[in-house]
Scaffold this motif. Structure first.
Motif, PDB file in Angstrom:
ATOM      1  N   ASP A   1      24.013  76.753  29.293  1.00  0.00           N
ATOM      2  CA  ASP A   1      24.687  77.540  28.262  1.00  0.00           C
ATOM      3  C   ASP A   1      23.909  77.420  26.951  1.00  0.00           C
ATOM      4  O   ASP A   1      23.705  76.324  26.445  1.00  0.00           O
TER       5      ASP A   1
ATOM      6  N   TRP B   1      33.959  81.102  31.876  1.00  0.00           N
ATOM      7  CA  TRP B   1      32.532  80.948  32.176  1.00  0.00           C
ATOM      8  C   TRP B   1      32.346  80.797  33.677  1.00  0.00           C
ATOM      9  O   TRP B   1      33.006  79.985  34.335  1.00  0.00           O
TER      10      TRP B   1
ATOM     11  N   ARG C   1      26.952  74.771  33.294  1.00  0.00           N
ATOM     12  CA  ARG C   1      27.177  75.140  31.899  1.00  0.00           C
ATOM     13  C   ARG C   1      26.481  74.153  30.966  1.00  0.00           C
ATOM     14  O   ARG C   1      25.836  74.558  29.987  1.00  0.00           O
TER      15      ARG C   1
END
Length: 305
Positions: free
Chosen positions: A252, A6, A248
């Motif tokens: 995310d 990521w 994240r």
């Protein structure tokens, strides 16, 4: 097939979303704000030094022309400043999608906040606790809104909540006080998520940057600071990478409330952001509730959950 790592490129479009990032004039806060602005979010840099904040905002808009970046003065070591900042944000915005509690101090000499709290506990935990409580009702109606609080691997190092001496008046340890504040960040996150459960729109998550090359160690004593300045660049990742766990947790689509993100590498020092585990102590529900009650009493801030 190699597992996907990521990166900032995975941050989805943030158009129409408003993000408030504390301590965003430098380090991982700045890098997180820069990415969010580039993805289309309206970003508020909530900082103690507005001159530095404006310089940071100019860097972001230079990199992303047309980005919506504003500066809000916020001194997390002053409850008066926190209330003033929250009032201004409520006046300027009708919603908040992301509240990123990033600012912090580390290994400071023994000092107290304007309200008499030990500086690291007062700034890193109580300041963010109060700020979050005063703004939470601006997030509650917003789909996929998140409160992301930045902790540290330091939550494992000489860390405990010293309820009998929260302000370290009897003795003082820079490391112990920092560990207490970072453990408190996680206890706060998990208790907030428990209180948010079932509401369906807002979640609380945590992240840590691993070993990142930022200004956070500027308060270390001179000898260890010199040593750290020589060693850290060899092992630490740049702030651009250190900001990824925060990003994240904040963006995310599959991230869930109560999750904790950090680097994937050895000892969680560096690497791509992944789900990581925090200490058993941080998951102590009784400790979470007790700290919450004490934090409400000390700050005078009651949460709407």
């Amino acid at each position: 097939m190699a597992k996907h790592k990521w990166t900032a490129a995975d941050v989805p479009a943030q158009n129409g979303r408003t993000a408030v990032v504390t301590g965003a004039n430098t380090g991982i806060g700045f890098e997180a704000a820069k990415v969010l602005a580039a993805r289309g979010a309206a970003v508020v840099l909530a900082v103690r030094d507005t001159a530095k904040g404006k310089a940071a905002a100019e860097k972001i808009t230079s990199a992303s022309p047309g980005a919506d970046v504003r500066v809000q003065r916020l001194d997390l070591s002053s409850l008066d400043s926190i209330r003033t900042a929250a009032d201004q944000l409520r006046a300027d915005h009708n919603r908040i999608d992301l509240l990123i509690n990033n600012a912090g101090v580390m290994y400071t000499p023994k000092q107290t906040t304007a309200d008499g709290f030990e500086l690291q506990f007062g700034t890193n935990h109580l300041g963010h606790f109060a700020f979050s409580g005063l703004l939470l009702d601006m997030l509650l109606p917003v789909p996929d809104s998140r409160v992301v609080t930045v902790s540290s691997v330091g939550h494992r190092i000489r860390a405990a909540i010293h309820f009998d001496d929260l302000n370290w008046e009897r003795s003082y340890s820079r490391v112990g006080a920092y560990g207490q504040s970072k453990l408190a960040n996680l206890l706060f996150t998990y208790e907030l998520q428990r209180r948010l459960s079932g509401r369906g729109k807002t979640n609380a998550l945590a992240a840590h940057p691993g070993a990142s090359n930022t200004e956070l160690m500027r308060n270390m004593p001179s000898v260890p600071r010199v040593a750290a300045n020589l060693v850290v660049p060899l092992f630490a990742q740049p702030a651009t990478e250190g900001a990824l766990p925060t990003l994240r947790a904040a963006t995310d689509p599959v991230a869930l409330g109560g999750q904790y993100y950090g680097p994937s590498g050895f000892a969680e020092g560096r690497g791509a952001p992944v789900l990581v585990r925090s200490s058993a102590q941080s998951h102590d529900a009784e400790l979470q509730r007790r700290l919450w009650t004490v934090s409400e009493e000390l700050t005078g801030v009651k949460f709407p959950v």
